[in-house]
Design an enzyme around this catalytic site. Structure first.
Site, PDB file in Angstrom:
ATOM      1  CB  SER A   1      32.299  34.020  38.116  1.00  0.00           C
ATOM      2  OG  SER A   1      32.818  32.991  37.275  1.00  0.00           O
TER       3      SER A   1
ATOM      4  CE1 TYR B   1      35.605  37.503  36.056  1.00  0.00           C
ATOM      5  CE2 TYR B   1      35.883  35.115  36.093  1.00  0.00           C
ATOM      6  CZ  TYR B   1      35.084  36.229  35.908  1.00  0.00           C
ATOM      7  OH  TYR B   1      33.764  36.073  35.566  1.00  0.00           O
TER       8      TYR B   1
END
Length: 269
Positions: free
Chosen positions: A139, A152
């Site tokens: 990501s 995350y």
């Protein structure tokens, strides 16, 4: 003979879009999900050729579970040509809260240990064949740490480093044109997960558009790609932004939902 793509997190969002894109390109697909009944129903509803897909139940956060799914795939469909470790979770955290330490452990179990365990069953066969692609979905959030995203962002930063290490291992084992490792960094992708976000999402793209670009990058043999390209520009800027300016820009940004506050899953940042 059709090539085979093994895709985790195939019950929704990016995973389903990738499965559909690869199937339309002529691949057989091995769909891995916890919700097998829903995934099977989706495959039927999409009109996927029944002879070219199978669903395997597994919890990526449990290493033995996903490893066994991979071994079953080899027995039933053969060693895949492409393995996409897409399954992941995105949950906000606050280090001051004891329960969020468990959230961080859960995130790393899924996003990192689960990725390595996804690849594990196929390494030996791919190396022996001297071909294949191992694809890690990272990501743009792995480039810099965002407030409220400690679990995350750090897990996706680890995905980037892990795939880089694995790429070197595979090149040493099979040579330049052998087993490839592809690192894909989605920006903001329109999924049920991101619709819960409480902050702006520049360059938002559909899961289908992401899957199409991801397919092209994998087929082209790219080792690293940010999708969409505009977020690649953002990623490069984030890398060089001084801490003082970075902190100022992010100071008022809304935090990601903590556990129990919203949808959690792998939907792209």
């Amino acid at each position: 003979m059709n090539r085979l793509a093994f895709i985790t997190g195939a019950s929704s969002g990016i995973g389903q879009a990738l499965a559909l894109r690869f199937h339309r390109a002529g691949y057989n697909v091995a769909l891995v999900a916890r919700r097998t009944t829903e995934t099977e129903a989706w495959a039927v509803a999409q009109g996927l050729d029944a002879a070219r897909w199978r669903v395997y139940g597994a919890d990526v956060a449990v290493a033995d579970s996903i490893v066994e799914a991979g071994r079953l795939c080899i027995r039933q469909q053969g060693v895949p040509d492409v393995v996409i470790a897409n399954a992941g979770i995105s949950i906000g955290m606050d280090t001051a809260m004891r329960e969020d330490i468990d959230v961080m452990a859960q995130t790393f179990a899924t996003n990192n240990i689960g990725m390595a365990a996804t690849f594990h069953p196929f390494i030996e066969g791919m190396v022996a064949r001297r071909s294949g692609a191992l694809v890690g979905i990272a990501s743009v959030a792995g480039i810099r740490g965002l407030p409220g995203h400690g679990a995350y962002c750090s897990s996706k930063a680890a995905v980037i480093s892990y795939c880089e290490s694995l790429r070197g291992d595979m090149r040493r084992a099979t040579g330049r044109d052998g087993v490839r490792v592809v690192t894909l960094l989605p920006g903001y992708i329109d999924t049920p997960l991101t619709r819960e976000n409480r902050y702006s999402m520049p360059f938002l793209m559909t899961a289908e558009a992401f899957a199409d670009e991801a397919f092209k990058a994998i087929e082209a043999g790219m080792s690293y790609r940010v999708i969409p390209w505009q977020m690649g520009v953002v990623a490069r800027l984030l890398r060089v932004l001084p801490n003082a300016l970075f902190d100022k820009v992010l100071s008022g940004r809304a935090r990601k939902h903590r556990k129990g506050e919203g949808v959690q899953g792998n939907g792209g940042s």
